[in-house]
Scaffold this motif. Structure first.
Motif, PDB file in Angstrom:
ATOM      1  N   THR A 174      36.752 102.361   9.521  1.00 55.78           N
ATOM      2  CA  THR A 174      37.664 101.312   9.975  1.00 55.78           C
ATOM      3  C   THR A 174      38.639 101.887  10.995  1.00 55.78           C
ATOM      4  OG1 THR A 174      37.507 100.282   7.800  1.00 55.78           O
ATOM      5  CG2 THR A 174      39.322  99.562   9.211  1.00 55.78           C
ATOM      6  N   THR A 175      39.009 101.073  11.979  1.00 54.70           N
ATOM      7  CA  THR A 175      39.982 101.491  12.991  1.00 54.70           C
ATOM      8  C   THR A 175      41.340 100.871  12.678  1.00 54.70           C
ATOM      9  OG1 THR A 175      38.217 101.600  14.634  1.00 54.70           O
ATOM     10  CG2 THR A 175      40.476 101.533  15.464  1.00 54.70           C
ATOM     11  N   PRO A 176      42.427 101.671  12.636  1.00 54.13           N
ATOM     12  CA  PRO A 176      42.444 103.132  12.774  1.00 54.13           C
ATOM     13  C   PRO A 176      41.920 103.794  11.507  1.00 54.13           C
ATOM     14  CG  PRO A 176      44.635 102.347  12.286  1.00 54.13           C
ATOM     15  CD  PRO A 176      43.793 101.118  12.468  1.00 54.13           C
ATOM     16  N   ALA A 177      41.228 104.893  11.666  1.00 51.23           N
ATOM     17  CA  ALA A 177      40.572 105.548  10.548  1.00 51.23           C
ATOM     18  C   ALA A 177      41.527 106.473   9.808  1.00 51.23           C
ATOM     19  CB  ALA A 177      39.365 106.344  11.039  1.00 51.23           C
ATOM     20  N   THR A 178      41.277 106.606   8.517  1.00 48.66           N
ATOM     21  CA  THR A 178      42.015 107.541   7.678  1.00 48.66           C
ATOM     22  C   THR A 178      41.141 108.766   7.429  1.00 48.66           C
ATOM     23  OG1 THR A 178      43.219 105.769   6.562  1.00 48.66           O
ATOM     24  CG2 THR A 178      43.099 107.890   5.424  1.00 48.66           C
ATOM     25  N   VAL A 179      41.716 109.948   7.574  1.00 45.65           N
ATOM     26  CA  VAL A 179      40.965 111.163   7.294  1.00 45.65           C
ATOM     27  C   VAL A 179      40.869 111.321   5.776  1.00 45.65           C
ATOM     28  CG1 VAL A 179      40.842 113.662   7.557  1.00 45.65           C
ATOM     29  CG2 VAL A 179      41.700 112.246   9.438  1.00 45.65           C
ATOM     30  N   ILE A 180      39.660 111.360   5.265  1.00 42.78           N
ATOM     31  CA  ILE A 180      39.438 111.422   3.822  1.00 42.78           C
ATOM     32  C   ILE A 180      39.506 112.873   3.359  1.00 42.78           C
ATOM     33  CG2 ILE A 180      37.796 110.946   1.966  1.00 42.78           C
ATOM     34  CD1 ILE A 180      36.762 108.644   3.705  1.00 42.78           C
ATOM     35  N   THR A 181      40.379 113.131   2.398  1.00 38.91           N
ATOM     36  CA  THR A 181      40.554 114.497   1.886  1.00 38.91           C
ATOM     37  C   THR A 181      40.456 114.566   0.373  1.00 38.91           C
ATOM     38  OG1 THR A 181      42.949 114.179   1.803  1.00 38.91           O
ATOM     39  CG2 THR A 181      42.031 115.139   3.828  1.00 38.91           C
ATOM     40  N   ALA A 182      40.226 113.426  -0.300  1.00 42.39           N
ATOM     41  CA  ALA A 182      40.176 113.430  -1.767  1.00 42.39           C
ATOM     42  C   ALA A 182      39.132 112.429  -2.239  1.00 42.39           C
ATOM     43  CB  ALA A 182      41.541 113.098  -2.354  1.00 42.39           C
ATOM     44  N   GLY A 183      38.612 112.676  -3.406  1.00 44.03           N
ATOM     45  CA  GLY A 183      37.595 111.811  -3.983  1.00 44.03           C
ATOM     46  C   GLY A 183      36.474 112.649  -4.567  1.00 44.03           C
ATOM     47  N   THR A 184      35.435 111.985  -5.058  1.00 46.33           N
ATOM     48  CA  THR A 184      34.311 112.659  -5.704  1.00 46.33           C
ATOM     49  C   THR A 184      33.003 112.099  -5.184  1.00 46.33           C
ATOM     50  OG1 THR A 184      35.618 112.967  -7.714  1.00 46.33           O
ATOM     51  CG2 THR A 184      33.240 113.207  -7.925  1.00 46.33           C
ATOM     52  N   VAL A 185      32.032 112.982  -4.974  1.00 46.21           N
ATOM     53  CA  VAL A 185      30.675 112.572  -4.619  1.00 46.21           C
ATOM     54  C   VAL A 185      29.769 112.897  -5.797  1.00 46.21           C
ATOM     55  CG1 VAL A 185      28.686 113.034  -3.144  1.00 46.21           C
ATOM     56  CG2 VAL A 185      30.944 112.775  -2.130  1.00 46.21           C
ATOM     57  N   SER A 186      29.009 111.899  -6.260  1.00 39.67           N
ATOM     58  CA  SER A 186      28.070 112.075  -7.361  1.00 39.67           C
ATOM     59  C   SER A 186      26.654 111.880  -6.852  1.00 39.67           C
ATOM     60  CB  SER A 186      28.366 111.072  -8.485  1.00 39.67           C
ATOM     61  OG  SER A 186      29.680 111.254  -8.987  1.00 39.67           O
ATOM     62  N   LEU A 187      25.713 112.657  -7.412  1.00 38.91           N
ATOM     63  CA  LEU A 187      24.314 112.614  -6.990  1.00 38.91           C
ATOM     64  C   LEU A 187      23.478 111.913  -8.052  1.00 38.91           C
ATOM     65  CD1 LEU A 187      23.934 116.249  -5.606  1.00 38.91           C
ATOM     66  CD2 LEU A 187      24.525 114.174  -4.337  1.00 38.91           C
ATOM     67  N   PHE A 188      22.639 110.965  -7.597  1.00 42.38           N
ATOM     68  CA  PHE A 188      21.768 110.208  -8.489  1.00 42.38           C
ATOM     69  C   PHE A 188      20.320 110.421  -8.039  1.00 42.38           C
ATOM     70  CE2 PHE A 188      25.885 108.250  -8.445  1.00 42.38           C
ATOM     71  CZ  PHE A 188      26.124 107.860  -9.758  1.00 42.38           C
ATOM     72  N   ASP A 189      19.407 110.612  -9.006  1.00 40.97           N
ATOM     73  CA  ASP A 189      18.016 110.943  -8.683  1.00 40.97           C
ATOM     74  C   ASP A 189      17.065 109.870  -9.182  1.00 40.97           C
ATOM     75  OD1 ASP A 189      15.844 112.305  -7.773  1.00 40.97           O
ATOM     76  OD2 ASP A 189      16.046 114.029  -9.111  1.00 40.97           O
ATOM     77  N   ASN A 190      16.140 109.487  -8.312  1.00 39.35           N
ATOM     78  CA  ASN A 190      15.046 108.583  -8.690  1.00 39.35           C
ATOM     79  C   ASN A 190      15.530 107.298  -9.364  1.00 39.35           C
ATOM     80  OD1 ASN A 190      13.092 110.349  -7.662  1.00 39.35           O
ATOM     81  ND2 ASN A 190      12.940 111.469  -9.604  1.00 39.35           N
ATOM     82  N   GLY A 191      16.615 106.712  -8.843  1.00 36.58           N
ATOM     83  CA  GLY A 191      17.103 105.426  -9.326  1.00 36.58           C
ATOM     84  C   GLY A 191      17.900 105.471 -10.612  1.00 36.58           C
ATOM     85  N   SER A 192      18.203 106.650 -11.131  1.00 37.26           N
ATOM     86  CA  SER A 192      18.976 106.751 -12.372  1.00 37.26           C
ATOM     87  C   SER A 192      20.413 106.282 -12.137  1.00 37.26           C
ATOM     88  CB  SER A 192      18.984 108.192 -12.871  1.00 37.26           C
ATOM     89  OG  SER A 192      19.873 108.346 -13.968  1.00 37.26           O
ATOM     90  N   THR A 193      21.014 105.705 -13.180  1.00 39.07           N
ATOM     91  CA  THR A 193      22.419 105.286 -13.101  1.00 39.07           C
ATOM     92  C   THR A 193      23.364 106.370 -13.622  1.00 39.07           C
ATOM     93  OG1 THR A 193      22.232 104.217 -15.267  1.00 39.07           O
ATOM     94  CG2 THR A 193      21.820 102.846 -13.325  1.00 39.07           C
TER      95      THR A 193
END
Length: 555
Positions: free
Chosen positions: A327-346
């Motif tokens: 989105t403009t103006p953009a916010t620099v993202i410095t916090a949060g979590t990334v989770s990995l999901f495999d083969n359609g698992s929840t």
């Protein structure tokens, strides 16, 4: 009537406090004292009663005796005769046994014009007499100092008679008046309406549709106030100290009022206030504050995913990517979590924190080969102004590694014919080899015993031996055709008494075979030199149960 009329020029100016509800807090509408009908009411015939209101138009049934006057407005319950346009409040101190027309008292307020269309509803819309307090009315504290109530007769103690009188140009003052009795508590410096009593409590609730919260830009909201039990009067809606829309009328059969408004972005404190109709016995009420939230829309984000490494069930795979604000103006993202999901698992199989600039790196080791389709999902930190997002799937196959220094396990089956070589002894659990009484060594270090190897014996004990002490017979029968080689070996495990005690175990090395000799079955053509016998004696002295050696049959 003996009335003392004090000049108002020297009265202290005391500001009338706004009702707390308009500042965001709750408000209590106190009921009157609920006292019995004063004994002097049978001696007078008032035109009706007086209702007091605050500056916002809510009924008040009590207050501080140190404040100026008795509220911001005093309203008569019925209309005045034609031509009367000014209203004034008087207070009198009751005296038991004395005609009310002879009581001492004074003018509490200056005369003000009515109707007062500048006053809030319902005051500004009534044609009944209205006394308006400019903030300079005489306080009850000052009045009591001049005209205290010293009565001890029941029905007179701590009571004061408040009268509203009207006048008109060329008409003078009307001889009749409107009357309300108040009770004073000098210990708490408060007053409350004693007669007529306000007997009907009400409750006002407030709801909003659509319900909070919304995301900006907000859509119009309908505020609905419900008065219970339904009572005649008005409902006003407020945002803090600002009225929302116009005042709505409610009746004793329909206590519901609505108004439409569009809330601003942020939190808006809405409140509804019910004001009873002039002259009613109902007590006003205010709803709790409804904090309506309109939040700023979250910025959209984009999450990328790449995979490297792997190739085998023991190989590590590195997942990398970045989260960015689109989105403009953009916010620099410095916090949060990334989770990995495999083969359609929840259920995520791995996760990691977002670092500087939204970048992340997650290392995961698979334990088996197979095909994978991995998606990375970003979850913003609490309070973030950005939304979550997911990457496109990344597909790859984890291959089994080439076998370089490993065992190639195969299954081999085969059948060994029965009876080709058999080994037997005459000993069974019911007929064990009995070594007899063990002998203590000359040095007193250990016990030992031996059995005589006599394959021809009939297992009859000799002098000094117990039954079955003759080591009689290990028989090996070979029925194979031809002279094929074979080996017979003997072994002994540790002997235990079963208690688990360290001293209850004898090492298998302490069991040995000596003086072995072959006895050939007659009729078998076996060359004597084809049989090689190796003795395996037990060590002397014996070894302990944890000895790592290979003496005796334990090795």
């Amino acid at each position: 009537m003996r009335g003392k009329f004090r000049s108002l020029a020297g009265a202290a100016a005391v500001a009338i406090a706004s009702v707390g509800v308009l500042a965001g807090g709750g408000v209590a509408f106190a009921a009157g004292g609920g006292g019995p009908t004063p004994p002097w009411e049978s001696l007078v015939t008032p035109n009706g009663s007086i209702t007091f209101y605050n500056a916002q138009g809510q009924v008040v049934t009590g207050g501080s005796i140190t404040a100026a006057g008795l509220g911001a407005y005093a309203v008569a319950s019925t209309a005045a005769p034609t031509g009367y346009t000014k209203a004034t409040l008087f207070v009198y101190t009751p005296v038991a046994g004395e005609n009310p027309g002879l009581w001492s008292g004074e003018q509490l307020t200056s005369s003000t014009n009515f109707p007062n269309t500048a006053a809030p509803a319902p005051i500004g819309t009534t044609a009944n007499p209205v006394e308006t307090n400019p903030g300079t009315d005489v306080s009850m504290t000052n009045y009591i100092a001049a005209f205290p109530n010293t009565q001890t007769t029941a029905g007179y103690v701590n009571l004061y008679d408040v009268r509203l009188k009207v006048s008109g140009t060329g008409l003078g003052q009307l001889t009749t008046y409107w009357d309300t009795v108040i009770a004073v508590n000098t210990a708490t410096n408060t007053w409350s309406v004693d007669f007529p009593d306000f007997t009907q409590n009400t409750t006002t609730t407030l709801a909003a549709s659509p319900a909070s919260p919304q995301t900006a830009p907000a859509t119009p909201v309908t505020l609905t106030a419900t008065v219970a039990p339904a009572a005649a009067g008005t409902v006003s809606f407020w945002n803090g100290s600002t009225q929302v829309g116009t005042t709505q009328t409610v009746t004793a059969t329909n206590g519901v009022a609505t108004v439409s408004t569009t809330p601003a972005t942020g939190t808006t404190p809405y409140q509804a206030i019910f004001t009873p109709a002039v002259g009613s016995a109902d007590i006003g009420s205010a709803s709790s504050v409804l904090n309506y939230v309109v939040s700023t829309p979250l910025d959209a984000t984009s999450t990328t995913l790449a995979q490297s490494g792997g190739g085998g069930p023991a190989g590590a795979v590195t997942f990398t990517g970045a989260v960015s604000d689109t989105t403009t103006p953009a916010t620099v993202i410095t916090a949060g979590t990334v989770s990995l999901f495999d083969n359609g698992s929840t259920t995520p199989f791995a996760s990691g924190a977002v670092g500087a600039g939204g970048a992340y790196s997650i290392v995961f080791t698979y334990t088996s080969a197979g095909a994978h389709s991995v998606v990375a999902t970003f979850s913003p930190a609490s309070g973030a102004t950005v939304a979550g997002s997911s990457s496109a799937p990344v597909t790859f196959t984890e291959q089994a590694p080439a076998c370089t220094t490993c065992n190639d396990v195969q299954t081999i089956t085969g059948t060994i014919p029965a009876g080709t070589i058999s080994i037997s002894t005459p000993y069974t659990p019911a007929n064990p080899l009995n070594l007899g009484t063990l002998q203590l060594s000359p040095g007193g270090q250990y016990f030992s015993a031996s059995a005589q190897l006599d394959p021809n014996a009939a297992d009859v004990p000799t002098a000094g031996q117990s039954p079955n002490t003759t080591f009689n017979g290990i028989t090996v029968v070979d029925t194979q055709s031809g002279n094929l080689p074979w080996t017979v070996s003997a072994a002994a495990s540790n002997l235990s008494d079963g208690t688990g005690h360290p001293n209850g175990v004898i090492s298998g090395e302490n069991v040995g075979l000596t003086n072995l000799a072959p006895v050939f079955v007659p009729g078998n053509a076996i060359v004597t030199g084809d049989v090689v016998i190796t003795n395996q004696p037990a060590p002397l002295p014996p070894v302990g149960p944890t000895d790592p050696g290979s003496a005796g049959l334990g090795g």
